[in-house]
Motif scaffolding. Structure first.
Motif, PDB file in Angstrom:
ATOM      1  N   CYS A  90     -55.012  81.074  40.243  1.00  0.00           N
ATOM      2  CA  CYS A  90     -56.073  80.336  41.107  1.00  0.00           C
ATOM      3  C   CYS A  90     -56.371  80.426  42.436  1.00  0.00           C
ATOM      4  O   CYS A  90     -57.397  80.537  43.207  1.00  0.00           O
ATOM      5  CB  CYS A  90     -55.838  78.643  40.898  1.00  0.00           C
ATOM      6  SG  CYS A  90     -56.167  78.015  39.115  1.00  0.00           S
ATOM      7  N   SER A 122     -58.705  73.244  40.414  1.00  0.00           N
ATOM      8  CA  SER A 122     -58.082  73.480  39.655  1.00  0.00           C
ATOM      9  C   SER A 122     -56.381  73.377  39.715  1.00  0.00           C
ATOM     10  O   SER A 122     -55.584  73.037  39.306  1.00  0.00           O
ATOM     11  CB  SER A 122     -58.289  74.577  38.739  1.00  0.00           C
ATOM     12  OG  SER A 122     -57.354  75.074  37.563  1.00  0.00           O
ATOM     13  N   GLN A 148     -53.243  71.026  38.650  1.00  0.00           N
ATOM     14  CA  GLN A 148     -52.172  71.402  38.036  1.00  0.00           C
ATOM     15  C   GLN A 148     -50.924  70.871  38.860  1.00  0.00           C
ATOM     16  O   GLN A 148     -49.905  70.516  38.342  1.00  0.00           O
ATOM     17  CB  GLN A 148     -51.996  73.201  38.218  1.00  0.00           C
ATOM     18  CG  GLN A 148     -53.129  73.727  37.188  1.00  0.00           C
ATOM     19  CD  GLN A 148     -53.276  74.941  37.482  1.00  0.00           C
ATOM     20  OE1 GLN A 148     -52.073  75.736  37.144  1.00  0.00           O
ATOM     21  NE2 GLN A 148     -54.114  75.602  37.860  1.00  0.00           N
ATOM     22  N   CYS A 204     -55.421  84.212  35.418  1.00  0.00           N
ATOM     23  CA  CYS A 204     -55.879  82.836  34.994  1.00  0.00           C
ATOM     24  C   CYS A 204     -55.952  82.938  33.510  1.00  0.00           C
ATOM     25  O   CYS A 204     -55.598  81.960  32.559  1.00  0.00           O
ATOM     26  CB  CYS A 204     -56.979  82.159  35.774  1.00  0.00           C
ATOM     27  SG  CYS A 204     -56.724  81.589  37.371  1.00  0.00           S
TER      28      CYS A 204
END
Length: 135
Positions: free
Chosen positions: A19, A121, A125, A55
Protein backbone atom coordinates in the motif's frame (compact mmCIF):
# COMPACT_ATOMS: atom_id res chain seq x y z
CA UNK A 1 9.09 -10.02 -11.08
CA UNK A 2 7.87 -8.26 -7.92
CA UNK A 3 5.80 -11.23 -6.79
CA UNK A 4 8.73 -13.63 -7.16
CA UNK A 5 11.46 -11.32 -5.85
CA UNK A 6 9.47 -10.34 -2.75
CA UNK A 7 7.90 -13.71 -1.95
CA UNK A 8 9.76 -13.98 1.37
CA UNK A 9 7.99 -10.93 2.81
CA UNK A 10 5.31 -12.00 5.35
CA UNK A 11 1.76 -11.56 4.07
CA UNK A 12 0.57 -8.76 6.34
CA UNK A 13 3.85 -6.90 5.97
CA UNK A 14 3.65 -7.30 2.19
CA UNK A 15 0.12 -5.90 2.10
CA UNK A 16 1.03 -2.89 4.22
CA UNK A 17 4.28 -2.26 2.40
CA UNK A 18 2.49 -2.72 -0.92
CA UNK A 19 0.00 0.00 0.00
CA UNK A 20 2.82 2.41 0.85
CA UNK A 21 4.77 1.59 -2.31
CA UNK A 22 1.62 1.84 -4.44
CA UNK A 23 0.77 5.26 -2.95
CA UNK A 24 4.30 6.50 -3.61
CA UNK A 25 4.23 5.16 -7.17
CA UNK A 26 0.84 6.73 -7.91
CA UNK A 27 2.08 10.05 -6.54
CA UNK A 28 5.15 9.83 -8.77
CA UNK A 29 2.92 9.00 -11.74
CA UNK A 30 0.75 12.03 -11.06
CA UNK A 31 3.85 14.22 -10.75
CA UNK A 32 5.42 12.87 -13.95
CA UNK A 33 2.59 14.06 -16.18
CA UNK A 34 2.74 17.83 -15.59
CA UNK A 35 6.54 17.58 -15.40
CA UNK A 36 6.54 15.84 -18.81
CA UNK A 37 9.31 13.60 -17.49
CA UNK A 38 9.75 10.23 -19.17
CA UNK A 39 12.29 9.16 -16.53
CA UNK A 40 9.89 9.96 -13.69
CA UNK A 41 7.08 8.18 -15.55
CA UNK A 42 9.16 5.01 -15.96
CA UNK A 43 10.27 5.09 -12.31
CA UNK A 44 6.64 5.57 -11.25
CA UNK A 45 5.51 2.59 -13.30
CA UNK A 46 8.22 0.34 -11.83
CA UNK A 47 7.31 1.45 -8.29
CA UNK A 48 3.60 0.92 -8.98
CA UNK A 49 4.35 -2.55 -10.35
CA UNK A 50 6.23 -3.51 -7.19
CA UNK A 51 3.46 -2.16 -4.96
CA UNK A 52 0.76 -3.92 -6.96
CA UNK A 53 2.74 -7.17 -6.91
CA UNK A 54 3.09 -7.03 -3.14
CA UNK A 55 -0.61 -6.30 -2.62
CA UNK A 56 -1.81 -8.91 -5.11
CA UNK A 57 0.43 -11.67 -3.77
CA UNK A 58 -0.50 -10.84 -0.19
CA UNK A 59 -4.20 -10.80 -1.07
CA UNK A 60 -4.06 -14.21 -2.72
CA UNK A 61 -2.00 -15.66 0.14
CA UNK A 62 -4.33 -14.32 2.83
CA UNK A 63 -7.49 -15.43 1.06
CA UNK A 64 -6.06 -18.87 0.41
CA UNK A 65 -4.98 -19.31 4.02
CA UNK A 66 -8.34 -18.17 5.41
CA UNK A 67 -10.56 -20.17 3.04
CA UNK A 68 -11.86 -23.60 3.97
CA UNK A 69 -10.16 -26.18 1.73
CA UNK A 70 -13.47 -27.21 0.15
CA UNK A 71 -14.20 -23.59 -0.87
CA UNK A 72 -10.67 -22.42 -1.68
CA UNK A 73 -10.98 -22.64 -5.48
CA UNK A 74 -14.28 -20.75 -5.46
CA UNK A 75 -12.87 -18.10 -3.13
CA UNK A 76 -9.70 -17.56 -5.16
CA UNK A 77 -11.74 -17.44 -8.37
CA UNK A 78 -13.96 -14.78 -6.81
CA UNK A 79 -10.85 -12.81 -5.83
CA UNK A 80 -9.62 -12.87 -9.44
CA UNK A 81 -13.05 -11.84 -10.73
CA UNK A 82 -13.19 -8.86 -8.37
CA UNK A 83 -9.58 -7.96 -9.16
CA UNK A 84 -10.15 -7.96 -12.92
CA UNK A 85 -13.34 -5.93 -12.63
CA UNK A 86 -11.48 -3.66 -10.23
CA UNK A 87 -8.75 -2.94 -12.75
CA UNK A 88 -11.19 -2.51 -15.65
CA UNK A 89 -13.64 -0.12 -14.01
CA UNK A 90 -11.12 2.71 -13.36
CA UNK A 91 -9.86 2.52 -16.94
CA UNK A 92 -13.40 3.13 -18.18
CA UNK A 93 -13.80 6.03 -15.74
CA UNK A 94 -10.54 7.63 -16.87
CA UNK A 95 -11.67 7.23 -20.47
CA UNK A 96 -14.98 8.93 -19.70
CA UNK A 97 -13.27 11.72 -17.75
CA UNK A 98 -10.71 12.30 -20.50
CA UNK A 99 -13.33 13.94 -22.72
CA UNK A 100 -14.29 16.81 -20.44
CA UNK A 101 -11.04 16.98 -18.42
CA UNK A 102 -8.42 16.04 -20.95
CA UNK A 103 -6.35 12.88 -20.74
CA UNK A 104 -3.53 14.39 -18.66
CA UNK A 105 -5.84 15.81 -16.00
CA UNK A 106 -7.91 12.61 -15.91
CA UNK A 107 -4.73 10.58 -15.41
CA UNK A 108 -3.56 12.92 -12.64
CA UNK A 109 -6.94 12.61 -10.91
CA UNK A 110 -6.76 8.82 -11.28
CA UNK A 111 -3.25 8.80 -9.79
CA UNK A 112 -4.43 10.88 -6.83
CA UNK A 113 -7.41 8.55 -6.28
CA UNK A 114 -5.16 5.47 -6.34
CA UNK A 115 -2.75 7.05 -3.85
CA UNK A 116 -5.61 8.00 -1.52
CA UNK A 117 -7.18 4.55 -1.73
CA UNK A 118 -3.84 2.89 -0.99
CA UNK A 119 -3.35 5.10 2.06
CA UNK A 120 -6.95 4.48 3.20
CA UNK A 121 -6.39 0.74 2.85
CA UNK A 122 -3.22 0.96 4.93
CA UNK A 123 -5.01 2.94 7.64
CA UNK A 124 -7.89 0.44 7.67
CA UNK A 125 -5.44 -2.45 8.05
CA UNK A 126 -3.70 -0.74 10.96
CA UNK A 127 -7.00 0.08 12.69
CA UNK A 128 -8.24 -3.49 12.27
CA UNK A 129 -4.96 -4.88 13.60
CA UNK A 130 -5.08 -2.56 16.59
CA UNK A 131 -8.69 -3.50 17.42
CA UNK A 132 -8.21 -7.24 16.87
CA UNK A 133 -8.55 -9.19 20.08
CA UNK A 134 -5.90 -11.85 20.75
CA UNK A 135 -7.00 -15.43 20.15
Amino acid sequence: FGQVALRGVPTRTALRLGCVVLAVGATLLGASLPAKSLVLLVVALVVIGIGQALCFRAGIAEISSQSPPAKRAQTVTSFFLVAYVGISFPVVLVGLAAGPMGLRDAAIAFSAAVALLAVASLVAQLVIAKNRTPG
